[in-house]
Design an enzyme around this catalytic site. Structure first.
Site, PDB file in Angstrom:
ATOM      1  N   LYS A 274       0.826  -1.208   0.000  1.00 57.31           N
ATOM      2  CA  LYS A 274       0.000   0.000   0.000  1.00 57.31           C
ATOM      3  C   LYS A 274       0.866   1.267   0.000  1.00 57.31           C
ATOM      4  O   LYS A 274       0.620   2.198  -0.763  1.00 57.31           O
ATOM      5  CB  LYS A 274      -0.925  -0.019   1.227  1.00 57.31           C
ATOM      6  CG  LYS A 274      -1.958   1.087   1.210  1.00 57.31           C
ATOM      7  CD  LYS A 274      -3.134   0.851   2.132  1.00 57.31           C
ATOM      8  CE  LYS A 274      -2.826   0.926   3.581  1.00 57.31           C
ATOM      9  NZ  LYS A 274      -4.020   1.206   4.404  1.00 57.31           N
ATOM     10  N   SER A 275       1.899   1.285   0.840  1.00 58.43           N
ATOM     11  CA  SER A 275       2.751   2.467   0.946  1.00 58.43           C
ATOM     12  C   SER A 275       3.459   2.761  -0.374  1.00 58.43           C
ATOM     13  O   SER A 275       3.576   3.919  -0.793  1.00 58.43           O
ATOM     14  CB  SER A 275       3.800   2.265   2.043  1.00 58.43           C
ATOM     15  OG  SER A 275       3.171   2.069   3.292  1.00 58.43           O
TER      16      SER A 275
ATOM     17  N   ARG B 267       2.831   6.045  -3.151  1.00 64.64           N
ATOM     18  CA  ARG B 267       3.953   6.882  -3.574  1.00 64.64           C
ATOM     19  C   ARG B 267       4.214   6.749  -5.071  1.00 64.64           C
ATOM     20  O   ARG B 267       4.605   7.718  -5.720  1.00 64.64           O
ATOM     21  CB  ARG B 267       5.192   6.514  -2.761  1.00 64.64           C
ATOM     22  CG  ARG B 267       5.115   6.987  -1.301  1.00 64.64           C
ATOM     23  CD  ARG B 267       6.159   6.271  -0.440  1.00 64.64           C
ATOM     24  NE  ARG B 267       6.226   6.785   0.919  1.00 64.64           N
ATOM     25  CZ  ARG B 267       5.400   6.443   1.907  1.00 64.64           C
ATOM     26  NH1 ARG B 267       4.391   5.610   1.679  1.00 64.64           N
ATOM     27  NH2 ARG B 267       5.559   6.939   3.130  1.00 64.64           N
TER      28      ARG B 267
ATOM     29  N   GLY C  69      -4.638   7.578   5.760  1.00 68.54           N
ATOM     30  CA  GLY C  69      -3.792   8.512   6.499  1.00 68.54           C
ATOM     31  C   GLY C  69      -2.513   8.821   5.733  1.00 68.54           C
ATOM     32  O   GLY C  69      -2.042   9.962   5.706  1.00 68.54           O
TER      33      GLY C  69
ATOM     34  N   ARG D 214      -8.348  11.594  12.971  1.00 73.52           N
ATOM     35  CA  ARG D 214      -6.930  11.316  13.214  1.00 73.52           C
ATOM     36  C   ARG D 214      -6.098  12.593  13.283  1.00 73.52           C
ATOM     37  O   ARG D 214      -6.415  13.589  12.650  1.00 73.52           O
ATOM     38  CB  ARG D 214      -6.404  10.349  12.155  1.00 73.52           C
ATOM     39  CG  ARG D 214      -7.073   8.986  12.329  1.00 73.52           C
ATOM     40  CD  ARG D 214      -6.727   8.010  11.244  1.00 73.52           C
ATOM     41  NE  ARG D 214      -5.334   7.599  11.327  1.00 73.52           N
ATOM     42  CZ  ARG D 214      -4.773   6.788  10.450  1.00 73.52           C
ATOM     43  NH1 ARG D 214      -5.472   6.330   9.427  1.00 73.52           N
ATOM     44  NH2 ARG D 214      -3.511   6.437  10.578  1.00 73.52           N
TER      45      ARG D 214
ATOM     46  N   SER E 158       7.662   8.752  12.632  1.00 77.78           N
ATOM     47  CA  SER E 158       6.557   8.566  11.689  1.00 77.78           C
ATOM     48  C   SER E 158       7.055   8.787  10.272  1.00 77.78           C
ATOM     49  O   SER E 158       7.500   9.889   9.935  1.00 77.78           O
ATOM     50  CB  SER E 158       5.412   9.537  12.002  1.00 77.78           C
ATOM     51  OG  SER E 158       4.527   9.618  10.901  1.00 77.78           O
TER      52      SER E 158
ATOM     53  N   ASP F  74       2.195  -1.418  12.332  1.00 76.74           N
ATOM     54  CA  ASP F  74       0.941  -1.895  11.732  1.00 76.74           C
ATOM     55  C   ASP F  74       0.694  -3.375  11.991  1.00 76.74           C
ATOM     56  O   ASP F  74      -0.397  -3.875  11.703  1.00 76.74           O
ATOM     57  CB  ASP F  74       0.949  -1.657  10.217  1.00 76.74           C
ATOM     58  CG  ASP F  74       0.676  -0.199   9.873  1.00 76.74           C
ATOM     59  OD1 ASP F  74       0.017   0.485  10.674  1.00 76.74           O
ATOM     60  OD2 ASP F  74       1.125   0.239   8.802  1.00 76.74           O
TER      61      ASP F  74
ATOM     62  N   LYS G 216      -3.909   5.097  15.758  1.00 77.97           N
ATOM     63  CA  LYS G 216      -4.018   4.538  14.411  1.00 77.97           C
ATOM     64  C   LYS G 216      -5.491   4.612  14.006  1.00 77.97           C
ATOM     65  O   LYS G 216      -6.253   5.427  14.534  1.00 77.97           O
ATOM     66  CB  LYS G 216      -3.473   3.105  14.383  1.00 77.97           C
ATOM     67  CG  LYS G 216      -1.992   2.991  14.745  1.00 77.97           C
ATOM     68  CD  LYS G 216      -1.083   3.786  13.822  1.00 77.97           C
ATOM     69  CE  LYS G 216      -0.851   3.125  12.493  1.00 77.97           C
ATOM     70  NZ  LYS G 216       0.101   3.886  11.647  1.00 77.97           N
TER      71      LYS G 216
ATOM     72  N   ARG H 205      -7.155  -3.838  10.195  1.00 76.29           N
ATOM     73  CA  ARG H 205      -6.173  -4.761  10.757  1.00 76.29           C
ATOM     74  C   ARG H 205      -6.721  -5.492  11.993  1.00 76.29           C
ATOM     75  O   ARG H 205      -6.352  -6.634  12.248  1.00 76.29           O
ATOM     76  CB  ARG H 205      -4.874  -4.025  11.072  1.00 76.29           C
ATOM     77  CG  ARG H 205      -4.252  -3.415   9.816  1.00 76.29           C
ATOM     78  CD  ARG H 205      -2.811  -3.013   9.996  1.00 76.29           C
ATOM     79  NE  ARG H 205      -2.390  -2.078   8.969  1.00 76.29           N
ATOM     80  CZ  ARG H 205      -2.026  -2.411   7.739  1.00 76.29           C
ATOM     81  NH1 ARG H 205      -2.062  -3.678   7.370  1.00 76.29           N
ATOM     82  NH2 ARG H 205      -1.654  -1.486   6.869  1.00 76.29           N
TER      83      ARG H 205
END
Length: 435
Positions: free
Chosen positions: A25-26, A30, A98, A126, A171, A319, A346, A392
């Site tokens: 996902k990350s 990007r 997020g 958040r 982070s 995570d 989270k 999750r």
């Protein structure tokens, strides 16, 4: 993913076979962002077809970038260059992402136009000051709600200056937001972190031709650089693989191969934690994709023992704690987690949600401000779990059901599609009993 609003999980079969886990996902977020800002056309393979990542792609379409989808998990992005984004005609909806919202805050802070970032109910609660604070030090003007939550109103036409930012939180999202704003800033921007976090942004900016210096916990770049289009193969998502790593470790008779999983060293804390507890996980066929190390992970059942999880691993597995907590339930003895206060902010308060859920299944969990002591080695019983819309948490309790002596009902599972579309189908194909 079906439209079901709950799952019923019961004891299943030993997990067998070879699974292809959806794309990271990350990296998917990007890859679209940086391809949009690049000069030229980029091809992306293995893009995660989740709601979060599709939301990011939709946002760049709203910002004037042409993105084609030749087939599922492929994207062709016609980059508009670092200064080519156009003002959107409506708010930019990040959904549950997020990562999307925080990185976009940095990327949009240096544009000539105003825009508004919104999200779903979970994302709207958040904290965003951790990002808007350092961005305002650079000269950005971003308004939030009075408590620092979305929507974010990003004012265009600001002149950004590079800063040396010592981040108070570990982070990757905060670091990335500052670095992306740094592309639009005068001079150099550097970030130093209290603990090293994932370096996806740094690795991928480098793949797109940006001159960026980085080492664990540090990154530096100068403003005004252009990105060059490149082709990206997105590795399988380690955080998604984590659920199957834990499940095959604790369901007797299991042996699973998870193909070409991303093994970014800032991501694989769970691998070290499980091995500390006695898990049998080997790495085969190592390679590199999109600047990221990958390998097949072969996991076999092994009796786990409780352990004290080293705090140094915490930022590299933030995570994966819901899955780890289920491993702790199956492990003989106590598992102790400290230094994990970040879990309380989270998608849900993951510490409280996991502790409450495991207690509902008959396990003793002693919660602290920044962790928990989990008393494992018991057979979990029946119960109803509230996932609080956290994907999750839902997937973690789907595993718990496989080792329970009864029936585990998991409510509010629609958000699983945000990160792991068809988790339930893949799980059933491997041997899960999940209805």
């Amino acid at each position: 993913m079906s439209n079901a609003q709950h799952w019923i999980a019961r004891k299943g079969q030993p997990l067998q076979g070879s699974l292809t886990i959806p794309g990271d996902k990350s990296v998917s977020h990007r890859s679209v962002m940086f391809a949009a800002l690049a000069d030229g056309t980029s091809h992306i393979e293995g893009f995660l077809e989740g709601e979060d990542t599709r939301a990011t792609a939709r946002i760049f379409s709203q910002l004037g970038v042409r993105i084609e989808t030749p087939s599922a998990s492929q994207r062709v992005v016609h980059g508009v260059g670092i200064d080519g984004l156009k003002a959107p005609s409506a708010p930019l909806d990040c959904g549950n992402a997020g990562t999307g919202m925080r990185l976009l805050a940095g990327l949009l802070a240096g544009q000539a136009f105003d825009c508004t970032l919104v999200g779903d109910e979970s994302l709207s609660g958040r904290p965003m000051r951790r990002v808007t604070g350092p961005l305002s030090q650079m000269g950005a003007k971003i308004d939030t709600e009075s408590d620092g939550t979305p929507p974010l109103h990003v004012h265009g036409g600001q002149s950004l200056q590079g800063i040396d930012f010592a981040s108070p939180v570990a982070s990757a999202q905060v670091k990335s937001a500052v670095l992306l704003a740094g592309l639009y800033a005068q001079g150099e921007t550097s970030v130093v972190e209290p603990h090293p976090t994932r370096d996806y942004t740094e690795r991928m900016l480098s793949a797109f031709g940006v001159d960026i210096e980085f080492s664990p916990g540090k990154a530096r770049l100068r403003g005004g650089q252009r990105l060059r289009a490149t082709d990206i193969v997105v590795p399988a998502d380690f955080s998604s693989a984590a659920f199957f790593l834990v499940a095959a470790s604790i369901i007797p008779g299991s042996e699973l191969r998870l193909k070409q999983v991303g093994l970014n060293p800032r991501r694989t804390g769970l691998l070290h934690a499980l091995r500390l507890m006695g898990a049998d996980i080997t790495e085969e066929n190592p390679a590199e994709q999109g600047g990221e190390p990958v390998a097949d992970l072969v996991v076999r059942y092994a009796p786990l023992k409780g352990a004290r999880i080293p705090e140094a691993l915490v930022p590299d597995m933030i995570d994966e704690f819901p899955a780890l907590f289920v491993a702790a339930a199956a492990a003989e003895g106590q598992t102790v987690v400290t230094g994990a206060a970040e879990l309380r902010v989270k998608e849900s308060d993951r510490l409280a949600a996991m502790a409450t859920g495991l207690r509902a299944l008959g396990m003793q969990v002693d919660e602290t401000d920044d962790g928990a002591t989990l008393h494992g080695g018991i057979t979990l019983g029946s119960g109803t779990i509230e996932s609080h819309g956290d994907h999750r948490i839902a997937m973690a309790f789907a595993i718990a059901g496989q080792i329970s002596g009864g029936e585990v009902r998991i409510n509010d599972i629609a958000n699983v599609a945000t990160s792991f579309p068809d988790f339930d189908g893949l799980a059933r194909s491997a041997g899960f009993n999940l209805a």
